[in-house]
Every structure is written in C-alpha cells, then in structure tokens.
Design an enzyme around this catalytic site. Sequence first.
Site, short mmCIF file in Angstrom:
data_model
loop_
_atom_site.label_atom_id
_atom_site.label_comp_id
_atom_site.label_asym_id
_atom_site.label_seq_id
_atom_site.Cartn_x
_atom_site.Cartn_y
_atom_site.Cartn_z
N ARG A 61 0.83 -1.21 0.00
CA ARG A 61 0.00 0.00 0.00
C ARG A 61 0.87 1.26 0.00
O ARG A 61 0.47 2.31 -0.49
CB ARG A 61 -0.97 0.01 1.19
N TYR A 114 -12.39 19.19 -15.42
CA TYR A 114 -12.91 17.84 -15.66
C TYR A 114 -14.18 17.61 -14.79
O TYR A 114 -14.23 18.07 -13.65
CB TYR A 114 -11.82 16.83 -15.30
N ASP A 186 -3.75 20.27 -13.74
CA ASP A 186 -4.08 18.98 -14.36
C ASP A 186 -3.55 19.03 -15.79
O ASP A 186 -4.07 19.77 -16.63
CB ASP A 186 -5.60 18.77 -14.32
N LYS A 211 -5.16 8.08 -19.43
CA LYS A 211 -5.37 8.66 -20.76
C LYS A 211 -4.09 8.55 -21.59
O LYS A 211 -3.68 7.48 -21.94
CB LYS A 211 -5.84 10.11 -20.61
C1 LIG Z 1 -10.03 11.33 -17.15
C2 LIG Z 1 -9.59 12.58 -16.54
C3 LIG Z 1 -9.47 12.70 -15.15
C4 LIG Z 1 -9.83 11.55 -14.22
O1 LIG Z 1 -8.99 10.45 -14.38
P1 LIG Z 1 -9.44 8.93 -14.04
O2 LIG Z 1 -8.18 8.16 -14.30
O3 LIG Z 1 -10.56 8.59 -14.95
O4 LIG Z 1 -9.86 8.91 -12.62
C5 LIG Z 1 -9.01 13.89 -14.63
N1 LIG Z 1 -8.71 14.93 -15.42
C6 LIG Z 1 -8.83 14.87 -16.76
C7 LIG Z 1 -8.48 16.06 -17.57
C8 LIG Z 1 -9.27 13.70 -17.36
O5 LIG Z 1 -9.39 13.65 -18.69
#
Ligand SMILES: *Cc1c(COP(=O)(O)O)cnc(C)c1O
Length: 405
Positions: A61, A114, A186, A211
């Site tokens: 963990r 997001y 982000d 992504k």
């Molecule tokens: C998909 C996404 C998230 C969230 O990520 P997960 O891996 O689905 O939890 C956050 N920010 C952006 C810009 C995203 O495209």
Amino acid sequence: MRGHVNHMEQGTRTVWGGEDEYLLQGATQVPVVHSVGFGYHDIDEWQQVALGEQAGHIYGRNTNPTVHVFEEKVRLLEGAEAATSFATGMAAISGVLFGLLKPGDRVVSVKDSYGGTNKIFTEFLPRFNVEVTLCDTSNHEEIERETRKGCQILYLESPTNPTLKITDLARLAKTAHEAGALVVVDNTFATPINQNPLHLGANLVLHSATKFLGGHADALGGVVCGSKELVEQIYHYREINGATLSPMAAYLLLRGMKTLSLRVQRQSENAMKIAQFLEEHPFVDSVFYPGLESHVHHDVAKRQMRQFGGMLSFSLKGGIDSVRNFLPKLHLAHLAANLGAVETTAGPPRTTSHVECTPEEREAMGIPENLVRYSVGIEEADDLLADLQQALAYAQSQVQEKAVL
Ligand SMILES: *Cc1c(COP(=O)(O)O)cnc(C)c1O
C-alpha cells in the site's frame, strides 16, 4: 550508467527514464512485482526502511518497485523533484485536495475543469467547509481577482475538457504566488511531451495516467509531481487512505509510456489536420482546438505548449439530433468515454466528461449539447478525415431531409 537520462530529450526519457535501478539480473524490462510484503533479516535495516531513512519497500500500500519506476518516469518527464502515484486520476486529484486543504481554506478554480473534479469542488469540498470559487475559464482577470482575495490553492487545467480552453499558466502562477497560494495543474490533455507546468511556475502537476500516459485504454492510474515537501504530504495521505496504484497497472502504464512521445507527436499532427478540415466544413458550427489561429488564446497556447495535443471538440449544426445521427456513422472511432488512446474515440460531453452534471450545469459551464469531443488516435490522418467527411455528410443529409418534409 545505462539509462542515465538527466540531460536527454523527452522522447529518450520516455524510453529509458527511471528503469535502470530496477532491471534485475540483466532483464531489459521492468519486473512486475506482485508481492505485497518485503522481508528483512536485519531488524535495524527493516526499521530504517520503514522510517524512510533508507531506500527499500515494506508493504504494497505504501510503495512497490514497479509502481516506483512508473513514478520515476513521470517525475523525469515533468522535471520534478518528486512524484507519487494513485489508483486513478480522480484519486490523484482528491489526494492533492484532501491531502493539502483543511476546513476554512479556500480554492479558486475554473468552471470547466474535468467533470469529476468539478464534483469535488461543488459537492465534496464544501462539506468539509472548504470554500470553492469557480471562475469563467477564459477570463484571466476574474481568476486573478479571485486569487488575490486570498486562497490556499489555485487549481487549473489547460487545455480544458471538453472545449479546449487555454489558461496562461505562467501569468496565473505569478499572481497566485504573490497571493501566497499553491498552483496545481491537471496536465492530462497536454501531456509532459507538450507542456511542463512546473517550468511555468506551477507547484504541482497531476495526470490521469489512464489517458495519454498509458495510451492504450487498458489501465487506470494517476500521478502527482512537485517538490519533495508537497509530494511527501500527498503521499502520506494516499498511503493512509489507500488509493494505491496496482503493480500490474503500473507495468501497463510504463509499457505504454515507452511510446508516449511518438504517439503524442502523431496525435498532435493528426488533430491539427482534422481541426483545419472541420473549420472549413459547412455543417460544423465551431471547432475548439488550441492549434487553430482562430482559437481565442492561440497565442498563449503557442507560448506554453510545444504542440497542441490530440484532443479537439466541435459542434454540429442541427443540435443534438445531428450528434445522434453523426456519431454512429463513424467507423474509425469508439463511441466511448475514454480518451488519449491509440484508437480514436468520440462522444458527447453529456455521456463522457460531464456525465455527472445536469443539463443546467453543463450549460452554466458553457458546454453546448451539440458538442462532439474527439480524441484523435494514431491512425493515418487521411483515413480519419475520410471517416469524418462521410459521417458529416450523412448527418447533414438528415437535416436537409427534415427540412424538405
Ligand atoms: C479522465 C480525466 C481525469 C480523471 O482520471 P481517471 O483516471 O478517470 O480517474 C481527470 N482529469 C482529466 C483532464 C481527465 O481527462
């Protein structure tokens, strides 16, 4: 030493970064260590590792060798002092916010972050008496004004999901630092290949590794990079709260990242060609892509990004009915919520990024219901263009038919 990547280009770091120390017995690939526990014969050494005074692993963990290599690779790509990972991108985002904030604090951010992030801002943080102010995403003056009123975190995303708005990260970081606030960015859409927020003044940069970093839509993950001091605080929150990245997911993400630079370059080139094509198409209302000269903040994008990325969105004439007709006609796109994969994906925000929001909330965020979000894959651009052309022609013919009836 093999894989010593401090002075190398991003495309070399994606291949070699962070791996050397963990290549066992001549293996050329990082092992997937599934072991939950790590044993010691010497209890003094054990204690030193447990206290973080000596390198090593204790319990899955907290840390794991495969997961560590993933963190190292992203850390090197973002030019950060430290990095820590999470089970998903959302876990990384909530880890940063809940790991750093306390009741009475204030966060300033933008309206079209997001969808899940927006929910943390509107539903969960207020429960813990954290005040959140969401500004008009393109309005730099408003963001600066709200930041100067005092806040602990200025939280940004650029480009944004799904309308590809651009915020001037260097300018806003300067304002935030003058106001004593931390800047969190982000960087999921841009990737470290196209943009490094830490070099523009951000304190923390985070990714949904699900992504572009992974790039194959087969593993969930999240990662946060920044100073040792901040990352340790966020790591501590995660080790206790438990949203740990699994070793198998870390391996898949690592394998995907080997080609990150190649993929993102191809996706950025494809997206530019597609955006230019869509901009000229009579059935397309508007195109949102920071690489287009018509984009409101193209100048800022040019300054802070190396290429403009693989994400774009566009709205169709004829409203939501046109979207309904258009999407199923695409042969070269999964109609799916994920993005950043080698295959093109497409979908409306109301079933993808902003499914958590009500139509009213989407409208307030400036997300038209007739919008299509299009994540460009690594296919040949000409094939994608032909695919879009035939699907647009079909949707257009349906509107004309209706007009005749
Ligand atoms: C998909 C996404 C998230 C969230 O990520 P997960 O891996 O689905 O939890 C956050 N920010 C952006 C810009 C995203 O495209």
